[in-house]
Design a protein around this motif. Sequence first.
Motif, PDB file in Angstrom:
ATOM      1  N   THR A  75       0.833  -1.210   0.000  1.00 46.35           N
ATOM      2  CA  THR A  75       0.000   0.000   0.000  1.00 46.35           C
ATOM      3  C   THR A  75       0.864   1.256   0.000  1.00 46.35           C
ATOM      4  OG1 THR A  75      -1.863  -1.106   1.055  1.00 46.35           O
ATOM      5  CG2 THR A  75      -1.734   1.284   1.338  1.00 46.35           C
ATOM      6  N   ASP A  98      -5.926  -1.192  -5.036  1.00 42.75           N
ATOM      7  CA  ASP A  98      -5.344  -1.829  -3.852  1.00 42.75           C
ATOM      8  C   ASP A  98      -6.345  -2.842  -3.299  1.00 42.75           C
ATOM      9  OD1 ASP A  98      -3.864  -2.535  -1.641  1.00 42.75           O
ATOM     10  OD2 ASP A  98      -3.470  -0.477  -0.986  1.00 42.75           O
ATOM     11  N   GLU A  99      -6.110  -4.096  -3.559  1.00 41.78           N
ATOM     12  CA  GLU A  99      -7.009  -5.186  -3.186  1.00 41.78           C
ATOM     13  C   GLU A  99      -8.451  -4.897  -3.588  1.00 41.78           C
ATOM     14  OE1 GLU A  99      -6.283  -7.098   0.560  1.00 41.78           O
ATOM     15  OE2 GLU A  99      -4.497  -5.893   0.907  1.00 41.78           O
TER      16      GLU A  99
HETATM   17 MG   LIG Z   1      -2.098  -2.837   2.046  1.00 41.78          MG
END
Ligand SMILES: [Mg+2]
Length: 293
Positions: free
Chosen positions: A47, A168-169
Motif C-alpha cells: 500500500t 489496492d485489493e
Molecule cells: Mg495494504
Amino acid sequence: MPVIHLEDLSKLYGFGDATTVALEDVSLDVEKGEFVAIMGPSGSGKTTLMNMIGLLDRPTHGSYKLDGKSVEKLRPNARAKVRRDKIGFVFQSSSLLGDLTALENVALPLAYKGKTAGRRLKLAHAMLERVGLSNRAYYFPKQLSGGQMQRVAIARALINDPDIVIADEPTGNLDSASSRLVMELLREVHQMGNTILMVTHNPELTRYASRVLYMIDGSVARDESTKIGEIAESAVESVAFVPKSDEEADLEAVSAMVEGIPKAGDDVPYRRVNKVSAPRKRAKSVKRKRGRK
Ligand SMILES: [Mg+2]
Ligand SMILES: Nc1ncnc2c1ncn2[C@@H]1O[C@H](COP(=O)(O)OP(=O)(O)O)[C@@H](O)[C@H]1O
C-alpha cells in the motif's frame, strides 16, 4: 520511456527506535500498458508503494519520474493536478461518499475540471453504463451491494480517463461473482492500453497480469513477467504467506472464478494452488496475522 520510473525510493515512518522502514530503496520501471500485480505479506509495503506511485504520499528518499517528469518535488496543488489527470484509484472497501448518489459519486472527480453540471452527469451516466449500473444511478451507496459499490468506485476511477489505474485489493471484500465483474472491468481498461497496478492476495488474479511483483519487508523480492491467462510462479509460491482466512476465502472464490478467466492455452495445466502451502509456513502466517492486530 517508462511511464513510472522509481529510483531507490524509500519511505520511513516514525522516528528513532520507533522507525518503520515501509519501503527500502525500491527501484522500478513500469512501461505503459503493463498490468502489474503486486503481492506479498501484510506489512510488506504494498500500500505504501501504491500511495507513492499514486502521489498520495511522498517518499522519504529517492526519485520518482512519472511520464518522464520528476514529481517528488511538486507543490501540493501541482501534485493534486497530476494525480487527478493521470491516476485513478480503486481501494479495497469502497470509498464512496454516503450522501451522494452513485451518479454523483462518479461525477465527483469532474467537478474540478470546469465542466458544466449537465455535462458532468452525462459523462457519469455513460460511465455507469459501462460498468453495468445505469439502473442504479440514483441509488445511494448503502442501497448497493459490495460488488456494485466497487463497480461505482471503478466508474469514478475511470471518469477522468486516467493513464494509470491503481487498485489496492479491489476484490478483497467481494464474493466470487462480484470479483469476476470487477476483474473483467480492469481487464477491459487494460486492453484499452492503460497501465494497471493491482495489489492482490489472490494468486488466481495474476492470470490478468503481465507482470508480478512480490514484496517482502519493503523491497521487491521478485519481479516476474507472466503470460496473461497463466498464474504466476511467484504467486503460487506466495500462497504460503497469505493469512489463512483470507486465503481460504480467496480460494473458494477462485474455484468459482476459474472458468471464464482468460487462459493462455489449453495445454497450460491449471495448478491447484491450495495444495501449495506447507503446514509450518501456514502456522507462521497465522502468527503474523495475529501480530499485526
Ligand atoms: Mg495494504
Ligand atoms: N501511516 C503509517 N504510520 C506508521 N507506519 C505505517 C504507516 N503506514 C504503513 N506503516 C507501516 O509500514 C509498513 C508497510 O505497510 P503497508 O504499506 O500498509 O503494507 P501492506 O500494504 O503490504 O500490508 C508496515 O510495517 C506498516 O505498519
